[in-house]
Design a protein around this motif. Structure first.
Motif, PDB file in Angstrom:
ATOM      1  N   GLN A  87      -7.018   2.155  -8.629  1.00  0.00           N
ATOM      2  CA  GLN A  87      -7.667   2.741  -7.459  1.00  0.00           C
ATOM      3  C   GLN A  87      -8.280   1.660  -6.592  1.00  0.00           C
ATOM      4  OE1 GLN A  87      -7.584   5.975  -6.556  1.00  0.00           O
ATOM      5  NE2 GLN A  87      -8.629   5.347  -4.652  1.00  0.00           N
TER       6      GLN A  87
ATOM      7  N   TYR B 114      -7.321  -1.420  -6.577  1.00  0.00           N
ATOM      8  CA  TYR B 114      -6.173  -2.174  -6.063  1.00  0.00           C
ATOM      9  C   TYR B 114      -5.627  -1.514  -4.796  1.00  0.00           C
ATOM     10  CZ  TYR B 114      -1.280  -3.792  -5.930  1.00  0.00           C
ATOM     11  OH  TYR B 114      -0.064  -4.283  -5.544  1.00  0.00           O
ATOM     12  N   THR B 115      -5.518  -0.195  -4.859  1.00  0.00           N
ATOM     13  CA  THR B 115      -5.025   0.534  -3.687  1.00  0.00           C
ATOM     14  C   THR B 115      -5.990   0.417  -2.513  1.00  0.00           C
ATOM     15  OG1 THR B 115      -3.941   2.125  -5.167  1.00  0.00           O
ATOM     16  CG2 THR B 115      -4.238   2.776  -2.882  1.00  0.00           C
ATOM     17  N   THR B 116      -7.284   0.497  -2.818  1.00  0.00           N
ATOM     18  CA  THR B 116      -8.287   0.354  -1.750  1.00  0.00           C
ATOM     19  C   THR B 116      -8.207  -1.024  -1.119  1.00  0.00           C
ATOM     20  OG1 THR B 116      -9.771   1.916  -2.875  1.00  0.00           O
ATOM     21  CG2 THR B 116     -10.750   0.455  -1.226  1.00  0.00           C
TER      22      THR B 116
ATOM     23  N   SER C 106       6.987   2.944  -6.319  1.00  0.00           N
ATOM     24  CA  SER C 106       5.975   3.084  -7.358  1.00  0.00           C
ATOM     25  C   SER C 106       6.177   2.032  -8.453  1.00  0.00           C
ATOM     26  CB  SER C 106       6.039   4.489  -7.968  1.00  0.00           C
ATOM     27  OG  SER C 106       5.729   5.465  -6.986  1.00  0.00           O
TER      28      SER C 106
ATOM     29  N   TYR D 273       0.837  -1.206   0.000  1.00  0.00           N
ATOM     30  CA  TYR D 273       0.000   0.000   0.000  1.00  0.00           C
ATOM     31  C   TYR D 273       0.873   1.257   0.000  1.00  0.00           C
ATOM     32  CZ  TYR D 273      -3.306   3.512   1.643  1.00  0.00           C
ATOM     33  OH  TYR D 273      -4.065   4.656   1.771  1.00  0.00           O
TER      34      TYR D 273
ATOM     35  N   ALA E 215       4.906  -1.157  -7.194  1.00  0.00           N
ATOM     36  CA  ALA E 215       3.443  -1.149  -7.178  1.00  0.00           C
ATOM     37  C   ALA E 215       2.877  -1.369  -8.576  1.00  0.00           C
ATOM     38  CB  ALA E 215       2.943   0.173  -6.600  1.00  0.00           C
TER      39      ALA E 215
ATOM     40  N   ALA F 204       2.143   1.718  -3.463  1.00  0.00           N
ATOM     41  CA  ALA F 204       1.122   2.228  -4.380  1.00  0.00           C
ATOM     42  C   ALA F 204       0.786   3.678  -4.089  1.00  0.00           C
ATOM     43  CB  ALA F 204      -0.139   1.363  -4.270  1.00  0.00           C
ATOM     44  N   ALA F 205       0.899   4.073  -2.839  1.00  0.00           N
ATOM     45  CA  ALA F 205       0.596   5.465  -2.480  1.00  0.00           C
ATOM     46  C   ALA F 205       1.755   6.399  -2.768  1.00  0.00           C
ATOM     47  CB  ALA F 205       0.232   5.539  -1.006  1.00  0.00           C
TER      48      ALA F 205
END
Length: 301
Positions: A168, A170-172, A112, A100, A115, A103-104
């Motif tokens: 998005q 995926y990040t959630t 990155s 996470y 990710a 990805a953030a």
């Protein structure tokens, strides 16, 4: 016993010696009985090599310590199992949390890149992308525009939109999975807190046992000291009683001898007066004086 014994006090002297011997023997017996009784009492309290209060106290302490240690070990084992139950959540949640952060963008360019690579490697994204692209191409082919520029634009838009939307999600999903990391850490923290509490309780219990043992030993030795003090007082009492009895015996002997001496002196004076009298001077003729002389002679036989 001759009459001389009564006059000289020899009989009283022999009686006094017998009394002294009896008193000495009685004193010895009393001392032995007191010493034996107190020795047994002290041994019953403090003998470390035989059943006694001090050994019973030590055995009780050892049993209590053993039971306490066994219970402490079981508690630590259970709490360790509790931590083990949270281990998969911690491991999986930790991986999700790190992904996470990648990805953030919290882990920089390298994060990155990781990710993006992980996102594109996902089987769901690749399948969905391939299905969408195939659908666009089939539609373009049916229109006879498969190689046209519009088809290419449509393919790019779809891929870009799918990537944005899927990334998005995926990040959630990573954020949701990362929540299990916190839950796992909280569970392991609770287990560690329980282990720390059990260790503290174990130390406190051991301290209380040690304090109780010390107090018990001090009490036992205090009782033994008290018994020894009583022993000294009892022996002193016997010796005091013996001294009083011997003093009374000596006084009685002295009194008897004084009385005997007085009787003897009185008898001599009486005989002397009798012999000095006119009647006494006729002893040769068998008068009263002669009889008194014979009596005096027989007195010392």
């Amino acid at each position: 016993m001759g009459l001389f014994d009564a006059i000289s006090g020899a009989a009283s002297e022999r009686a006094a010696k017998k009394n002294a011997a009896v008193l000495g023997a009685t004193s010895t017996q009393a001392n032995n009985a007191i010493n034996g009784g107190y020795t047994n009492a002290v041994n019953a309290l403090t003998d470390a090599n035989a059943p006694s209060a001090i050994t019973a106290l030590g055995q009780g302490y050892d049993r209590a310590r053993s039971d306490l240690g066994s219970q402490y070990g079981q508690t630590q084992g259970f709490l360790g199992q509790l931590q083990g139950l949270y281990a998969p959540m911690v491991q999986g949640g930790g991986n999700a949390y790190n992904a996470y952060l990648d990805a953030a963008g919290a882990n920089g360019a390298e994060g990155s890149a990781r990710a993006t690579s992980a996102f594109r490697a996902g089987p769901g994204y690749e399948f969905q992308q391939q299905q969408g692209l195939d659908a666009i191409q089939r539609l373009a082919a049916s229109r006879g525009n498969l190689a046209g520029g519009n088809t290419t634009v449509d393919l790019l838009k779809y891929s870009q939109g799918l990537a944005d939307q899927s990334f998005q999600q995926y990040t959630t999903n990573l954020g949701n999975a990362a929540n299990s990391y916190a839950t796992g850490l909280a569970g392991q923290a609770a287990g560690l807190t329980g282990q720390a509490g059990a260790s503290q309780a174990f130390g406190s219990s051991l301290s209380a046992l040690g304090t109780g043992l010390g107090s018990g030993q001090a009490n036992i030795y205090g009782q033994a000291a008290g018994l020894l003090g009583q022993q000294g007082q009892s022996l002193a009492g016997v010796q005091t009683s013996l001294g009083s009895s011997l003093m009374a015996n000596n006084n009685a002997l002295a009194q008897s001898q004084n009385q005997a001496s007085a009787n003897f002196l009185g008898g001599l004076l009486g005989v002397g007066n009798l012999l000095a009298s006119p009647v006494g001077q006729n002893g040769a003729t068998g008068t009263v004086g002669g009889t008194a002389a014979n009596w005096l002679t027989n007195l010392f036989k």
